[in-house]
Every structure is written in C-alpha cells, then in structure tokens.
Design a protein around this motif. Structure first.
Motif, short mmCIF file in Angstrom:
data_model
loop_
_atom_site.label_atom_id
_atom_site.label_comp_id
_atom_site.label_asym_id
_atom_site.label_seq_id
_atom_site.Cartn_x
_atom_site.Cartn_y
_atom_site.Cartn_z
N ARG A 27 -49.28 15.37 7.37
CA ARG A 27 -48.76 16.07 8.55
C ARG A 27 -49.44 15.58 9.82
NH1 ARG A 27 -44.10 19.06 9.23
NH2 ARG A 27 -43.77 20.48 7.48
N SER A 146 -32.41 34.48 8.55
CA SER A 146 -33.41 34.18 7.54
C SER A 146 -32.86 33.22 6.49
CB SER A 146 -33.87 35.48 6.86
OG SER A 146 -34.44 36.36 7.80
N GLU A 149 -36.62 30.10 2.37
CA GLU A 149 -38.04 29.79 2.57
C GLU A 149 -38.79 30.96 3.18
OE1 GLU A 149 -40.99 26.61 4.85
OE2 GLU A 149 -38.90 26.78 5.45
N ASP A 150 -38.14 31.71 4.07
CA ASP A 150 -38.79 32.85 4.70
C ASP A 150 -39.23 33.86 3.64
OD1 ASP A 150 -38.34 31.85 7.30
OD2 ASP A 150 -36.29 32.64 7.25
N SER A 224 -44.44 23.67 4.74
CA SER A 224 -43.68 24.84 5.15
C SER A 224 -43.65 24.95 6.67
CB SER A 224 -44.30 26.12 4.56
OG SER A 224 -45.51 26.43 5.24
N LYS A 225 -42.85 25.89 7.15
CA LYS A 225 -42.77 26.12 8.59
C LYS A 225 -44.05 26.75 9.14
CE LYS A 225 -39.11 28.71 8.41
NZ LYS A 225 -38.00 29.59 8.85
N HIS A 228 -46.79 25.16 11.59
CA HIS A 228 -46.74 25.17 13.05
C HIS A 228 -47.94 25.89 13.64
CE1 HIS A 228 -45.50 29.40 12.68
NE2 HIS A 228 -45.86 29.52 13.93
#
Length: 241
Positions: A27, A146, A149-150, A224-225, A228
């Motif tokens: 990443r 949604s 993954e959420d 995953s998100k 961030h």
C-alpha cells in the motif's frame, strides 16, 4: 483448546503479521509511486502561516470537524469509539511490559482494579460504537449505499470487541496482564507457548476466538477501505503545503 489456541493465538498471529506488514508495504509503495494529482488539494480558506496550516492539518486528521458539522451523531459515536480504541491500544501495551510508575503507586491489586475499570469502559464504548455503525448501515438511509465489505468489516470488529469484552468481564478478575504477557512475549521470542493458567481456564476459548477475529481483521485491513485511516494523514499533509 490447546490446538485451537495454537492455530489462532500462535501460528495465526505469525501469519497475520506477515500478511499485514507485506500488505501495508504494498500500500505504501502504491501511494509513494502514484503520480501527484494535477488538481490542487489545498486548504480553504488556507491559513497564512505554516504553523497554522499544520494545526489545521492535525485538526482535520484527528478531529474531523467537517464530519461533526454534517452528521454530529455519527461523529460523537465515532470519536467515542476511536478514543476508547486508543485507550485499549495503550492498555494492550502491558503485553510488552508493565506500565511505569502506576504499579508502584497503586500496588498490584490497585493496578488490576484500574485495568478492570479502564478496560471495561473502553470495551463498552467500543461495543456501543460498533453496534451504532451496524444499525446505521442496516436501518438508516445509508443501507442503500452499503456494500458487503461494510458488513464484513463490522462483523470482524464486533467479534474482536465482543470477545475482548468477554475476557475482561468474565475472566478479568482471575486472569491478569502478566499471564497474557507471558504468552505474547513468547511469540516475540519465537518460542511460542500458552501459559498453563490459560490452558487450565475457559479463558483459552475466549482468547482463541478474540485472536481469530483479530487475525482476520488485521489480515484484511491493508486491502480494505479502512486503510484510508492511515492514508488520511498523508493526504492532509499534502493539502497543508
């Protein structure tokens, strides 16, 4: 139980460490090699001095004032969760070494009582936060936004928190940090072993399940998100230039 702990609390930890650090390395490499955006990402209104820009960067990164204005209820639950998570993270530092000063001031029993109260408060706040996010994704207008993954991330977080709370509320009076420290330091020394005190108690099932959810969450994190959360700082740093 011993086999279960070997899978989740020993070899699973090593596998998780490899996946997590390699994933985060990839990443960071991707972020570092991504061409700089031609669109200015400056602050508005932009503070006049460098110090003021740094202060605004830190405020935007850690306090999220825009979120507070747009959705104050979510911001309150999010801040409570993150503050509690930070406290839990600091508390888990006792797996490496006992805190300085506090044990001398409070004594062994006082330290255990302090850990029980602080850990219980942090765990409860985190649980409330996760339940709020699940409800927000399930029943509110965000349900239509949604994606699977959420719910996966929230399910993993819920498992981590619930089993951590289970260890604290059910076994916190009998199994203390020194026992868990013995297990964790054995992992760092690459001579893993599960203390007899854990094997002799049902806390082993709780620890194993807590680590199962933790392993899965950390292995998935770099992809995953939620990653961030780390990238936000560098983004705001760019905006402050």
């Amino acid at each position: 139980m011993e086999t279960y702990l070997a899978i989740t609390a020993i070899w699973g930890v090593y596998l998780t460490a490899v996946v997590f650090f390699v994933g985060m390395g990839v990443r960071v490499y991707q972020w570092a090699t991504t061409p700089r955006s031609p669109v200015p990402l400056g602050m508005f209104p932009k503070p006049e001095t460098k110090g003021a820009r740094v202060a605004k960067m830190l405020k935007d990164t850690f306090l999220a004032p825009h979120s507070a204005r747009i959705e104050p209820a979510m911001w309150i639950f999010a801040m409570a969760f993150h503050v509690a998570a930070l406290g839990a993270f600091v508390g888990h530092g006792r797996l490496l070494a006992e805190f300085p000063v506090l044990p001398e001031l409070l004594g062994e029993e006082g330290m255990n009582a302090f850990a029980a109260w602080s850990g219980s408060i942090a765990g409860s706040l985190m649980l409330v936060g996760v339940i709020y996010w699940i409800a927000r994704r399930t029943f509110g207008p965000y349900k239509n936004l949604s994606v699977p993954e959420d719910y996966l991330l929230l399910a993993l977080l819920l498992g981590v928190v619930v089993m951590g709370d289970h260890m604290r509320f059910i076994y916190g009076g009998t199994i203390h940090a020194d026992t868990y420290r013995e297990w964790f330091l054995s992992l760092l020394r690459l001579r893993p072993q599960i203390p007899e005190k854990i094997l002799a108690s049902n806390v082993g099932w709780s620890l194993g399940t807590h680590m199962l959810f933790t392993d899965l969450f950390l292995m998935y994190f770099p992809f995953s998100k939620l990653v961030h959360a780390i990238g936000a700082f560098s983004t705001n740093l760019t905006r402050s230039e």
